[in-house]
Design an enzyme around this catalytic site. Structure first.
Site, PDB file in Angstrom:
ATOM      1  N   GLU A  94      -5.895  -4.005   0.532  1.00  0.00           N
ATOM      2  CA  GLU A  94      -6.109  -5.032   1.555  1.00  0.00           C
ATOM      3  C   GLU A  94      -7.348  -5.886   1.312  1.00  0.00           C
ATOM      4  OE1 GLU A  94      -5.354  -1.918   2.026  1.00  0.00           O
ATOM      5  OE2 GLU A  94      -4.106  -1.565   3.792  1.00  0.00           O
ATOM      6  N   TRP A 128     -19.918  13.573  14.109  1.00  0.00           N
ATOM      7  CA  TRP A 128     -18.942  13.557  13.019  1.00  0.00           C
ATOM      8  C   TRP A 128     -19.423  14.391  11.832  1.00  0.00           C
ATOM      9  CZ3 TRP A 128     -17.065   7.739  12.537  1.00  0.00           C
ATOM     10  CH2 TRP A 128     -16.541   7.335  13.780  1.00  0.00           C
ATOM     11  N   THR A 157       0.871  -1.180   0.000  1.00  0.00           N
ATOM     12  CA  THR A 157       0.000   0.000   0.000  1.00  0.00           C
ATOM     13  C   THR A 157       0.899   1.218   0.000  1.00  0.00           C
ATOM     14  OG1 THR A 157      -0.008   0.134   2.394  1.00  0.00           O
ATOM     15  CG2 THR A 157      -1.753  -1.152   1.380  1.00  0.00           C
ATOM     16  N   LYS A 177     -14.528  15.802  14.237  1.00  0.00           N
ATOM     17  CA  LYS A 177     -15.329  15.394  15.386  1.00  0.00           C
ATOM     18  C   LYS A 177     -15.705  16.631  16.194  1.00  0.00           C
ATOM     19  CE  LYS A 177     -13.687  10.786  15.181  1.00  0.00           C
ATOM     20  NZ  LYS A 177     -12.839   9.714  15.602  1.00  0.00           N
TER      21      LYS A 177
HETATM   22  P1  AMP Z   1      -5.618   1.750  -2.298  1.00  0.00           P
HETATM   23  O1  AMP Z   1      -5.399   0.597  -1.381  1.00  0.00           O
HETATM   24  O2  AMP Z   1      -4.391   2.550  -2.564  1.00  0.00           O
HETATM   25  O3  AMP Z   1      -6.353   1.364  -3.531  1.00  0.00           O
HETATM   26  O4  AMP Z   1      -6.571   2.804  -1.535  1.00  0.00           O
HETATM   27  C1  AMP Z   1      -7.768   2.380  -0.959  1.00  0.00           C
HETATM   28  C2  AMP Z   1      -8.540   3.583  -0.491  1.00  0.00           C
HETATM   29  O5  AMP Z   1      -9.008   4.340  -1.604  1.00  0.00           O
HETATM   30  C3  AMP Z   1      -9.801   3.225   0.271  1.00  0.00           C
HETATM   31  O6  AMP Z   1      -9.534   2.914   1.612  1.00  0.00           O
HETATM   32  C4  AMP Z   1     -10.637   4.481   0.105  1.00  0.00           C
HETATM   33  O7  AMP Z   1     -10.254   5.481   1.027  1.00  0.00           O
HETATM   34  C5  AMP Z   1     -10.262   4.930  -1.293  1.00  0.00           C
HETATM   35  N1  AMP Z   1     -11.285   4.481  -2.249  1.00  0.00           N
HETATM   36  C6  AMP Z   1     -11.274   3.377  -3.022  1.00  0.00           C
HETATM   37  N2  AMP Z   1     -12.371   3.319  -3.806  1.00  0.00           N
HETATM   38  C7  AMP Z   1     -13.113   4.401  -3.506  1.00  0.00           C
HETATM   39  C8  AMP Z   1     -14.366   4.922  -3.968  1.00  0.00           C
HETATM   40  N3  AMP Z   1     -15.075   4.313  -4.917  1.00  0.00           N
HETATM   41  N4  AMP Z   1     -14.813   6.081  -3.424  1.00  0.00           N
HETATM   42  C9  AMP Z   1     -14.104   6.727  -2.470  1.00  0.00           C
HETATM   43  N5  AMP Z   1     -12.921   6.301  -2.003  1.00  0.00           N
HETATM   44  C10 AMP Z   1     -12.426   5.152  -2.513  1.00  0.00           C
END
Ligand code: AMP
Length: 538
Positions: free
Chosen positions: A329, A441, A184, A436
């Site tokens: 993940e 929230w 990540t 918060k």
């Molecule tokens: P990554 O592991 O780099 O793909 O990032 C994952 C993160 O991207 C998630 O925990 C979200 O915060 C964000 N994310 C993924 N898909 C979406 C979506 N459709 N809308 C908003 N945020 C998203």
């Protein structure tokens, strides 16, 4: 128990064997890094994957060893994917868009023994190589004719596999063996490695094919614009061969015109990528007036798909957007947004209200929202909580770092979301960004989305700033559009009627620039640091 079903490990090798046996002639089309369109098929990809495995085996690569790829989506990358995984080694896909120091850190943390890369990244690899003590050999995904002189002793892939034949038997091992490794790109701290297993990949690929996911079959042509190094290729590198879908791979070119050409010329029916890619494609279509006949489904995720994008695809081109949420993940498919019989009749804004959500879970994924103490919050579509997830393709922990789930197997996503009575999840924030205020929230994202609708605003960020009475209150930080000077009053007035009164930002600051991460996300932690001593009292 006597008389039970067979023990048939769900291995990556079985997926490519199945594709070759049932759909051997199905095409894999690539815009090659060298330039021309390249065509091969599943039978040939399997044969070369066997050669990869045989060559790696001869090199001394063993079960669980890491083998890295720093590469675009191409047929050769697909051969490697199956060759490495089929042997029982771990295919460690590295994201070339990271900073070079991060790439070196990740390679060293994984102790990857070989590095396969594209011509594009050879200069980068030459620079990095002295800092990669574990890499025994660099192999470039090209042939001898295209490989330039280089300072790292790199050999061309075609000669490397050309040294062996495909007479090799896939080894059999436990389906819970690691198959893939993807780090990540956290905005804070070191990157963390997510290990996919053969079993998790196979189950995830099955759910990726379902009608409410990619709806993928052997009659489809799928174009994964999403790179193989981004979150397990969203399952498509396993799902495609599993059903025998024709695959189109974009190589190094992901601009609007190049993607459009592939979609049109190769008659693509399914495709997937982050919103930025679709923004470029829609701009290209706007400019040229071109149409997209045949494309049926566009899966958009990685960050929120804008409402206007979902609408443009439907109204102008008759294409269904499936908004999806997931993370590295979660393999990554977590939720996908299609209609249910209960809301299939909706039209106009009400239709968009549903399609804009990140959707509901396929079988194999469970979600819940909780407060900070872990108590479940209501699924009323309004109350938001920390989004937790569990399932057979959800990470239990991180490579070399141990478990990251609670006693009931829930993984805290770091996202904040609502879930409505029909099970549709909608992301409202990241948990570290949510504001918060007096125990309640406030969604920073929702406020930002409204602020960018103001005619004088180019970019907006909302952060929580310490407040003596309410704990935190929202501060709106904006960058003005060129030649415009937005005022505090006009900005605050713009929120009226759009959010509850207590959500209104307490103050507005106009800045010349908002800090960003390497992947273009707003660097909220830096902003919070900048405004740490900000006082609403002046
Ligand atoms: P990554 O592991 O780099 O793909 O990032 C994952 C993160 O991207 C998630 O925990 C979200 O915060 C964000 N994310 C993924 N898909 C979406 C979506 N459709 N809308 C908003 N945020 C998203």
């Amino acid at each position: 128990m006597l008389g039970l079903m067979q023990d048939w490990p769900l291995l990556a090798s079985r997926i490519i064997d199945h594709a070759a046996a049932n759909h051997g002639a199905r095409e894999i089309v690539t815009r090659s890094v060298e330039g021309p369109i390249h065509r091969t098929n599943y039978a040939s990809v399997r044969e070369n994957a066997l050669k990869v495995a045989k060559r790696l085996d001869a090199h001394g690569v063993r079960l669980g060893d890491r083998v890295a790829t720093l590469a675009w989506n191409t047929w050769r990358h697909l051969e490697l994917w199956y060759g490495i995984q089929g042997l029982g080694a771990i295919c460690h896909t590295v994201n070339p868009r990271l900073f070079p120091e991060q790439i070196a850190w990740i390679m060293n943390h994984a102790e990857s023994r070989l590095l396969f890369t594209d011509l594009t990244f050879l200069p980068l690899v030459e620079k990095l190589k002295p800092h990669l003590p574990h890499v025994e050999q660099v192999i470039v995904l090209t042939d001898a004719a295209h490989l330039p002189e280089n300072g790292v002793g790199a050999v061309p892939y075609e000669s490397w596999i050309g040294a062996v034949d495909a007479d090799f038997r896939w080894p059999t091992f436990d389906e819970n063996t690691a198959a893939g490794l993807c780090y990540t790109s956290g905005t804070t701290g070191d990157p963390k490695g997510v290990l996919y297993s053969h079993r998790s990949n196979a189950l995830h690929a099955l759910l990726a094919c379902l009608p409410d996911s990619f709806a993928l079959s052997c009659r489809d042509t799928a174009l994964p614009v999403v790179p193989m190094f981004h979150a397990n290729c969203w399952g498509l590198a396993h799902a495609g061969p599993m059903v025998g879908a024709r695959l189109v791979l974009p190589g190094a070119k992901m601009d609007g015109a190049s993607i459009f050409e592939l979609l049109r010329d190769e008659k693509v029916t399914r495709t997937a990528a982050v919103p930025t890619v679709w923004l470029m494609l829609l701009q290209h279509l706007d400019k040229t007036g071109d149409r997209l006949d045949g494309l049926e489904r566009v899966v958009i995720g990685g960050s929120a798909a804008p409402r206007a994008m979902i609408q443009a695809f439907r109204d102008r081109y008759g294409i269904e957007v499936v908004h999806a949420w997931g993370m590295t993940e979660t393999s990554p498919l977590g939720t996908l947004c299609t209609l249910k019989p209960e809301n299939a009749h909706l039209t106009g804004e009400a239709w968009l209200d549903v399609r804009e959500k990140q959707g509901f879970t396929p079988f194999g994924v469970e979600i819940e929202i909780t407060d900070d103490e872990g108590r479940a919050r209501p699924h009323d579509g309004e109350t938001f909580g920390r989004l937790k997830v569990r399932g057979p393709a959800i990470a239990r922990g991180y490579f070399r770092l141990g478990d990251a789930v609670d006693g009931e197997g829930w993984f805290d996503t770091g996202d904040v979301a609502t879930i409505d009575p029909l099970g549709y999840m909608q992301i409202t924030d990241r948990s570290k960004d949510v504001i918060k205020s007096g125990g309640e929230w406030i969604s920073s994202i929702e406020l930002e989305n409204i602020a960018v609708g103001h005619p004088d605003v180019a970019e907006a960020a909302v952060i929580g700033v310490r407040h003596p009475k309410w704990d935190e209150r929202p501060l709106l930080v904006v960058v003005a559009k060129e030649g415009r000077t937005p005022t505090r009053d006009s900005l605050l007035a713009f929120f009226e009627g759009k959010v509850a009164k207590w959500w209104l930002p307490d103050d507005v600051v106009v800045v010349s620039e908002i800090p960003h991460t390497a992947t273009g996300k707003i660097r909220k932690a830096t902003l919070r640091e900048q405004f740490r001593d900000y006082s609403f009292l002046g």
